[in-house]
Every structure is written in C-alpha cells, then in structure tokens.
Design an enzyme around this catalytic site. Structure first.
Site, mmCIF file in Angstrom:
data_model
loop_
_atom_site.group_PDB
_atom_site.id
_atom_site.type_symbol
_atom_site.label_atom_id
_atom_site.label_comp_id
_atom_site.label_asym_id
_atom_site.label_seq_id
_atom_site.Cartn_x
_atom_site.Cartn_y
_atom_site.Cartn_z
ATOM 1 N N LYS A 44 0.867 -1.173 0.000
ATOM 2 C CA LYS A 44 0.000 0.000 0.000
ATOM 3 C C LYS A 44 0.910 1.230 0.000
ATOM 4 O O LYS A 44 1.435 1.634 1.035
ATOM 5 C CB LYS A 44 -0.910 0.022 1.235
ATOM 6 C CG LYS A 44 -1.985 1.091 1.103
ATOM 7 C CD LYS A 44 -2.334 1.769 2.391
ATOM 8 C CE LYS A 44 -1.347 2.770 2.863
ATOM 9 N NZ LYS A 44 -1.123 3.965 2.039
ATOM 10 N N GLU A 98 10.459 1.044 10.040
ATOM 11 C CA GLU A 98 11.442 2.085 9.699
ATOM 12 C C GLU A 98 10.748 3.410 9.967
ATOM 13 O O GLU A 98 9.919 3.855 9.170
ATOM 14 C CB GLU A 98 11.850 1.971 8.229
ATOM 15 C CG GLU A 98 12.538 0.669 7.856
ATOM 16 C CD GLU A 98 13.961 0.583 8.391
ATOM 17 O OE1 GLU A 98 14.483 1.578 8.926
ATOM 18 O OE2 GLU A 98 14.551 -0.509 8.293
ATOM 19 N N CYS A 147 14.122 10.632 6.354
ATOM 20 C CA CYS A 147 14.267 10.199 7.750
ATOM 21 C C CYS A 147 15.715 10.342 8.192
ATOM 22 O O CYS A 147 15.998 10.502 9.371
ATOM 23 C CB CYS A 147 13.821 8.754 7.879
ATOM 24 S SG CYS A 147 14.636 7.686 6.692
ATOM 25 N N GLU A 165 10.892 16.271 14.240
ATOM 26 C CA GLU A 165 11.434 15.996 12.907
ATOM 27 C C GLU A 165 11.034 17.159 11.984
ATOM 28 O O GLU A 165 9.850 17.457 11.850
ATOM 29 C CB GLU A 165 10.828 14.672 12.414
ATOM 30 C CG GLU A 165 11.612 14.036 11.322
ATOM 31 C CD GLU A 165 11.033 12.677 10.899
ATOM 32 O OE1 GLU A 165 9.861 12.391 11.171
ATOM 33 O OE2 GLU A 165 11.775 11.912 10.251
#
Ligand code: NAD
Length: 493
Positions: A186, A262, A296, A393
């Site tokens: 997906k 992850e 990331c 982040e």
C-alpha cells in the site's frame, strides 16, 4: 536537457491507474478514485483507483493462495526475476526519475540518484536469493542432530511513505521476492504512481500473478486494519512516521505478527573543531538537503564546536542561499517543492517558533509567493535549547545550529532525543570517531560523510526510530523464519 509537457504526459501514460490484485489490473470494488497532485503546481497529475476494504481482502486472499507455490519456486528463478527487474528499471531510469519528480517534487537529477539506489536493491537481493543457507550439526552430547532451515515468513503487507517512492518499495519487495514471500503493498496516497509503474515492470519481467498486489487507497487505516488482524497475514513492514508505526505495532500484537518498522529520525550532525570545514559543509548540504530535507536520515540538528560555529554557519548559509528553488523538472533546480501545503506550513511554524525564542535567521525563513508548496533553504544560528525544531522531525530544508564545548557535551546533545536512526560526525581524529561509533544511540553512523544509505548495508534505527533492518545481508532475514528440526542420532538403530 529540458523536459517538455509531452515528456510528462508520455511518462504519466506509462502508469497503470488501477489497483493490481491477483495479477489483474482493475478498478476498486466500489469504483472510487483519488487524485495525485503535482506539489510544484497544486494541479492534478492523474486520477487513480482507491482500494476499498474488499480489495484489501482480495489482495490478501491472492497473497495467501500463492504463498506455497511461490515459496517453493527455485531461488535461481526468483533471482532471475529480480535481476531482470533491475535491468528494466535501469533502462527506464529517465522515465522513473521524471515520474518521481512529478508526483513527489524532487529535482529530476536527484530522482535519477534514487532510481540508481532503488534499482540497486533489486540487484542486491537478486544476488542474495541463492545464498540462503541452513546448518546441520551434532548436539553437544552427541545424542541427536540439529538441523536448522530458513523458510519464507509468508504473506507480507508493506505500507510505504511518499518521500522515496521507488527505494522504499524496492527495499521491501526485493527482500520479499528473494525470501519467497508473497506480498501486498500500500503505497502512500500522495505518491502511488511510481509503485504502480514498478509493479508493471515486475509483471513484465515475469513475476507470477498474485505474488505482488498493489492497493493504493485514500482510506489507509480502514483498508489495512482488517488485513493486519487477519491470520493469513504473517508479516508487516512499515516505513513512515513514529506515531503511525506505534499504532501499527499495537495492532500487530493481536496475532503476534513479525514486524519491521522504519520510523522517524532526528539526526545529529556533529562538527568538531579539527574537522575539515569545507568537507563538513559539503556533508551538511548532502545530509540536510537531499530530498529537500524530507528524509528520515536528514540532519535535523547541526551540533558544532563553538570555536568553528561562526565560520561553519556562514559557509553553510552561503551555500544554501545560492541554491535554485524550482519545480523539479526545471533545468538546474536544486530544491523542489515540499510535498503539500500542510507539511510546508509545519516547517514554517518550527522556524517561527525558533526565531521567536531567539534563534538568528541567516538565510531563508519565509514562504515564497506563487504556485506550489515551496520553502527556501533556511539556516538558523544560536538556536535555544527549548526550540521545538531541536526535538521534532523538521522534514524540510532547514538547518538549526547549536554549539558545544566538549566531546561529552556533543554526545549528550546528540543522544537527547527519543529517535535513534542515524548520526553524522566530522572529525580528523579517528579514535574520537570510533568512540562516537560506540556511544551514539543510533542504528547508523556516518563518519566524515553526509550520506550512509547503501543497499549492501543494514539500514534501520534504534529507540523510537524502529525495529529491524532493510538491505545488507540482514535485509532478507526480516522475511525468513528459522526452523529447527531435531533428528535422532543416525548411528543409533
Ligand atoms: P506516515 O506515517 O504519515 O505515512 C506512512 C504510510 O502509512 C503511508 O502509506 C500512509 O498512507 C500510511 N498510513 C497513515 N496512517 C495509517 C494508518 N492509520 N494505518 C495504516 N497506514 C497508515 O508518514 P509519511 O508522512 O508518509 O512519511 C514521513 C515519515 O516517514 C517521517 O517520519 C520519516 O522519518 C519516515 N520515514 C522513515 C524511513 C526509515 O527508513 N526509517 C524512511 C522514509 C521515511
């Protein structure tokens, strides 16, 4: 080479716009669709089928039905499929690069880098396929034999993010094909087109029907939730934010699924006084601005020794200010748009918060007028410890700089985060580099380099950055079960 409207249309026309279930391209069960938007213009690029709950179930039925035959397919056959897929994606590098630039925004030249990186996972896992081994040994008391085999874990669900549309797919699909698992992917609704084109390539190079199923949808939770709770699924591999990852781990607990996660990062980038500053700036540009900072692995916090902080900040700001911010298809574009308005606005909020608390803006810092979701490369110096930008982040082209005095202080600043994906450090002192490698709480460490990703290396994090590794010799293990067979002493009758 400039890219024309016709080039864009030709590439968009290569992509199937349906879902791919049991080897058939078809509309979703309820006929619904959603638009894919060009983040540089805000205009619709394509309308694609949006999988419904029934499509998720059909995809799992297909993965489940084909698992046994696929798991028994000779490793060499699976390896050759991956090898042909590597060759085909490489042949189509310009098409994949343009497609990724259109749906995700990164400059075409940078997207070509992702095609090389993403395709390399197909080659790497092709090479791994025939090297899965077990062992046979006498038990210490000599009374029995221990045989250990590896077996595919079984039907796997992949949920992928929008920021690396090709590489995030190939590092899961490659490993699963190598291990003999069937799968459902997906992709993110923001960037499903690259995964759809990849699925078409895999079909063309001979991946058997039903082994790979693609169910892009706007209803992620509703469609994947029942799959995760269905006992026919055996593995979930997710790449995305820590918040969603936490929820998926909780959902996976119900049937004790194997999970690979992850998740997010908050990478420190440490510059010591003895570093070659020009190399450190080169590294910082790479670690900060790859993918417009939407990675990331992006350097989130520049932690610089106080004696070189002014010089480093000035050099970094000069380099960042000179970059061309433009649609990824434009000649010479260095920084494309941010993925959407919401993400762009949250980057800007972090900058405003830091400035309101006393950070100094050296370049950038304001939202440009005009179409698309652009944000300029931005450098913030003297960022106070309580600024949100140091703990959240950023996912954008913003470099906040803080200073330190001692190695201990640098390490403690670096580790002061719930994340632990990657850290970078620049120093000429090798012993110091080795000490950092042992003390930084991360899954990956770049020493005098601003980039660590490599298909032959294990990619992944510790702490809230995740579980498991992708790539390297470790990558295939995520898709294998270890099965022990105890055998009576063959010398005893
Ligand atoms: P996200 O968590 O919002 O979405 C990731 C995927 O999960 C998408 O496909 C999304 O549709 C799906 N999703 C969202 N909610 C869901 C739910 N309730 N149930 C099932 N699926 C759901 O993340 P994003 O914004 O697409 O990606 C950015 C994040 O990904 C950042 O935090 C980044 O650090 C992380 N990331 C990590 C790695 C890594 O390897 N560690 C790599 C790339 C991105």
């Amino acid at each position: 080479m400039s890219i024309s409207r016709q080039d864009e249309e030709r590439v968009l026309n290569l992509v199937p716009k349906q879902i791919y279930v049991a080897g058939e391209w078809r509309a979703s069960a309820d006929g619904s669709t959603f638009p894919v938007i060009d983040p540089a213009t805000g205009l619709v690029l394509a309308e694609v089928a949006s999988a419904a709950v029934a499509d998720g179930d059909a995809a799992l039925t297909s993965a489940h039905q084909h698992q046994e035959a696929w798991g028994r397919t000779a490793p060499r056959v699976r390896a050759e499929i991956l090898r042909r897929a590597f060759e085909k994606v490489t042949e189509m590098a310009d098409d994949f690069a343009l497609l990724m630039s259109l749906e995700m925004g990164k400059p075409v030249a940078e997207a070509r880098g992702e095609v090389a990186y993403g395709a390399e996972f197909l080659r790497w896992f092709s090479e791994q396929t025939a090297h899965v081994t077990g062992r046979y040994s006498p038990a210490p008391d000599g009374k029995m034999r221990i045989m250990v085999n590896k077996r595919p874990v079984g039907p796997s669900l992949f949920i992928t993010p929008w920021n690396f549309p090709l590489a995030m797919a190939t590092r899961k699909i490659g490993a699963a094909i190598a291990a003999g698992c069937t799968m459902i992917i997906k992709p993110a609704a923001l960037t499903p087109l690259t995964t759809l084109l990849l699925a078409k390539v895999l079909e063309e190079v001979g991946l058997p029907k039903g082994v790979l199923n693609v169910i892009q949808t706007e209803r992620s939770g509703a469609v994947t939730g029942p799959i995760i709770k269905d006992s026919r699924l055996r593995k979930l591999s997710f790449t995305g934010s820590t918040g969603v990852g936490r929820r998926l781990i909780a959902d996976s607990a119900e049937q004790v699924l194997r999970v690979s996660m992850e998740l997010g990062g908050n990478a420190p980038f440490i510059v010591f006084a003895d570093a070659n500053l020009d190399k450190a700036v080169d590294g910082a540009i790479l670690a900060k601005l790859r993918n417009m900072g939407e990675a990331c692995t992006a350097a989130n916090r520049m932690i610089v020794h106080e004696s070189v902080a002014d010089e480093f900040s000035r050099k970094l700001a000069d380099r960042m200010a000179a970059l061309k911010v433009a649609r990824g298809t434009e000649d010479g574009a260095n920084i494309g748009p941010i993925i959407d308005a919401k993400s762009r606005d949250s980057i800007h909020e972090l900058v405003e918060d830091a400035v309101s608390k006393g950070a100094r803006l050296l370049t950038g810092g304001s939202i440009p007028t005009g179409d698309g979701f652009f944000y300029p490369p931005t450098v913030l110096a003297s960022v106070p410890k309580d600024a949100r930008i140091l703990s959240e982040e950023i996912f954008g082209p913003v470099a906040p700089i803080v200073t330190f005095k001692t190695e201990d202080e640098a390490i403690s600043l670096a580790n002061n985060t719930e994340y632990g994906l990657v850290a970078y450090a620049f120093t000429k002192d090798l012993n110091r580099g080795l000490r950092l490698g042992e003390r930084l709480e991360v899954g990956m460490f770049g020493l005098n380099t601003g980039i660590v990703s490599n298909p032959a290396a294990p990619f992944g994090g510790v702490k809230a950055s995740g579980l498991g590794r992708e790539g390297g010799v470790e990558g295939i293990e995520e898709y294998l079960e270890t099965v022990y067979v105890g055998i009576a002493d063959p010398f005893e009758d």
